[in-house]
Write a protein that holds these residues in place. Structure first.
Motif, short mmCIF file in Angstrom:
data_model
loop_
_atom_site.label_atom_id
_atom_site.label_comp_id
_atom_site.label_asym_id
_atom_site.label_seq_id
_atom_site.Cartn_x
_atom_site.Cartn_y
_atom_site.Cartn_z
N ARG A 2 0.82 -1.20 0.00
CA ARG A 2 0.00 0.00 0.00
C ARG A 2 0.86 1.26 0.00
N PRO A 3 0.32 2.36 -0.49
CA PRO A 3 1.09 3.61 -0.51
C PRO A 3 1.40 4.09 0.90
N LEU A 4 2.44 4.87 1.04
CA LEU A 4 2.75 5.52 2.29
C LEU A 4 1.68 6.59 2.54
N ARG A 5 1.14 6.62 3.74
CA ARG A 5 0.06 7.55 4.06
C ARG A 5 0.56 8.66 4.97
N PHE A 6 0.41 9.88 4.51
CA PHE A 6 0.83 11.06 5.26
C PHE A 6 -0.40 11.94 5.49
N VAL A 7 -0.68 12.23 6.77
CA VAL A 7 -1.84 13.06 7.13
C VAL A 7 -1.33 14.28 7.90
N ALA A 8 -1.78 15.45 7.50
CA ALA A 8 -1.36 16.71 8.13
C ALA A 8 -2.50 17.30 8.94
N LEU A 9 -2.21 17.65 10.20
CA LEU A 9 -3.19 18.26 11.10
C LEU A 9 -2.69 19.65 11.49
N GLY A 10 -3.63 20.55 11.78
CA GLY A 10 -3.22 21.87 12.23
C GLY A 10 -4.15 22.98 11.81
N ASP A 11 -3.57 24.17 11.65
CA ASP A 11 -4.35 25.36 11.33
C ASP A 11 -3.96 25.89 9.96
N SER A 12 -4.09 27.20 9.76
CA SER A 12 -3.88 27.80 8.44
C SER A 12 -2.46 27.60 7.91
N LEU A 13 -1.47 27.51 8.82
CA LEU A 13 -0.10 27.29 8.36
C LEU A 13 0.00 26.00 7.58
N THR A 14 -0.57 24.92 8.13
CA THR A 14 -0.51 23.62 7.46
C THR A 14 -1.54 23.52 6.35
N GLU A 15 -2.63 24.26 6.46
CA GLU A 15 -3.61 24.29 5.37
C GLU A 15 -2.95 24.82 4.11
N GLY A 16 -1.93 25.66 4.27
CA GLY A 16 -1.19 26.17 3.12
C GLY A 16 -1.42 27.63 2.82
N VAL A 17 -2.09 28.35 3.71
CA VAL A 17 -2.37 29.76 3.47
C VAL A 17 -1.06 30.50 3.21
N GLY A 18 -1.06 31.30 2.14
CA GLY A 18 0.14 32.02 1.72
C GLY A 18 0.83 31.40 0.53
N ALA A 42 4.12 5.25 -4.33
CA ALA A 42 3.00 6.18 -4.17
C ALA A 42 2.92 6.71 -2.74
N VAL A 43 2.42 7.94 -2.63
CA VAL A 43 2.15 8.57 -1.34
C VAL A 43 0.73 9.08 -1.33
N GLU A 44 -0.03 8.68 -0.32
CA GLU A 44 -1.39 9.20 -0.15
C GLU A 44 -1.33 10.34 0.87
N PHE A 45 -1.63 11.55 0.42
CA PHE A 45 -1.55 12.72 1.30
C PHE A 45 -2.96 13.25 1.58
N THR A 46 -3.24 13.47 2.87
CA THR A 46 -4.52 14.04 3.29
C THR A 46 -4.24 15.21 4.20
N ASN A 47 -4.80 16.37 3.87
CA ASN A 47 -4.60 17.57 4.67
C ASN A 47 -5.89 17.89 5.42
N LEU A 48 -5.87 17.70 6.72
CA LEU A 48 -7.05 17.94 7.56
C LEU A 48 -6.99 19.31 8.25
N ALA A 49 -5.92 20.05 8.03
CA ALA A 49 -5.75 21.34 8.70
C ALA A 49 -6.82 22.33 8.26
N VAL A 50 -7.24 23.16 9.20
CA VAL A 50 -8.29 24.15 8.94
C VAL A 50 -7.87 25.49 9.54
N SER A 51 -8.03 26.54 8.77
CA SER A 51 -7.69 27.88 9.24
C SER A 51 -8.45 28.21 10.53
N GLY A 52 -7.74 28.75 11.50
CA GLY A 52 -8.34 29.13 12.78
C GLY A 52 -8.39 28.03 13.80
N ALA A 53 -7.94 26.83 13.45
CA ALA A 53 -8.01 25.69 14.38
C ALA A 53 -7.15 25.92 15.61
#
Length: 284
Positions: A2-18, A42-53
C-alpha cells in the motif's frame, strides 16, 4: 504494497495559506509529501488542517479522522491560535497535545511537530501588546518541545530569528509563510526525515514559482482582508489583550517585569509536571 500515508493536522499554516496554487492553497505539507517516497512509490496525502483551528479542534475533530486513515506519517503543527484567545490556558494546551501525540504514537505512526514564532512579533505590534503574546507562544513552544521529545517526534525549530527577519519568506499578511517560506519548511522537515532514513524521495525545490509579495501588496492586504482578520480576533482577544498590556506596563514601570516571565515559566513547569504524574499513575 500500500502507498505511504501522510496526514497533516493543524491550522492555516498547514492548510497552506500564503501558498496559492490556482484557486486553492498548497503549503509545506503537500510539498513535503512528494519527497517522502521514491519516484516509483506512491504517497497518499490528506490535509485535515483548517484555518483558525486550535488544539481543541485538533484533539476533538482532526485526530479521530486522521486515526481512521491509519497514517504512516502525521504532522501536528498547532498552538498559535490558542495564544490569540482569552481562554488560553497552557495546562489545557499541554493536556490536549499530549493526548494527540500519544494517540498517534500508540499506532506506531511517525509524528512530526514544530515550534513557531509568536504572532505579535510577526505583526509588529507595540511592545506592551506583543510581549504577552510572545510569552504565551514561548510557553506553547516549550510544551511542544518537551512533549515532542517524550513521544519521539521529529521536531522542527521554526521560531528562530532568521525565520522572522527574512521578509522574502513571508506572505503579504505577515502571518503566514509565502511560497518561499512554505518551501523552506518542507525542505527543513525533509532534511530531518532524511537524517532518520525516512524521507526516501527527492527534497522539494526551494525555488519559488511566484514573486515575493511587494510592499503595496502587503498594504492592500492590511486594508482589505487584514482588517477582517483583526476584527474577528479583536472580538475575543482585544479586551483581554488590553488587560494583559496594562499589566505589562505596570510591571515595567515598577521594574518587576521578570515576575511575568517567572509566572509563565512556573505555569509551564506545572503543566508538564501534571502530565508526568498522570503518566506515572496510568503506568502503575
Amino acid at each position: 504494497m500500500r502507498p505511504l500515508r501522510f496526514v497533516a493536522l493543524g491550522d492555516s499554516l498547514t492548510e497552506g495559506v500564503g501558498d496559492p496554487v490556482g484557486d486553492r492553497w498548497r503549503g509545506w505539507a503537500e510539498l513535503l509529501a512528494h519527497g517522502l517516497a521514491p519516484v516509483d512509490a506512491a504517497v497518499e496525502f490528506t490535509n485535515l488542517a483548517v484555518s483558525g483551528a486550535q488544539t481543541r479542534d485538533v484533539l476533538e475533530r482532526q485526530t479521530p479522522e486522521a486515526l481512521a486513515l491509519r497514517p504512516d506519517v502525521v504532522s501536528v503543527v498547532i498552538g498559535v491560535n490558542d495564544t490569540l484567545r482569552c481562554t488560553f490556558d497552557i495546562r489545557s494546551v499541554a493536556e490536549r497535545l499530549d493526548t494527540v501525540y500519544a494517540a498517534f504514537r500508540a499506532g506506531d505512526t511517525l509524528l512530526m511537530t514544530a515550534c513557531l514564532p509568536d504572532p505579535g512579533s510577526m505583526l509588529g505590534l507595540p511592545g506592551a501588546l506583543a510581549r504577552p503574546l510572545a510569552r504565551r507562544q514561548r510557553a506553547v513552544n516549550t510544551v511542544v518541545h518537551a512533549l515532542s521529545e517524550r513521544h519521539g517526534a521529529v521536531h522542527l525549530h521554526a521560531a528562530e530569528q532568521e525565520w522572522l527577519t527574512d521578509r522574502a519568506l513571508w506572505s503579504a499578511d505577515r502571518l503566514h509563510p509565502g511560497e518561499r517560506g512554505h518551501r523552506q519548511l518542507a525542505l527543513r522537515f525533509h532534511a530531518l526525515l532524511a537524517e532518520r532514513g525516512i524521507a526516501a524521495g527527492a527534497a522539494p525545490s526551494g525555488e519559488p514559482e511566484c514573486a515575493v509579495p511587494t510592499r503595496s501588496a502587503s498594504l492592500w492586504w492590511l486594508a482589505t482582508a487584514g482588517t477582517g482578520w483583526v476584527a474577528r480576533r479583536c472580538t475575543d482577544l482585544l479586551p483581554h489583550l488590553l488587560t494583559l498590556a496594562a499589566s505589562e506596563v505596570r510591571h515595567r514601570a515598577r521594574g518587576t517585569s521578570s515576575r511575568l516571565d517567572i509566572g509563565a515559566a512556573h505555569a509551564v513547569s506545572a503543566a508538564l509536571a501534571a502530565l508526568s504524574v498522570a503518566e506515572q499513575r496510568d503506568a502503575a
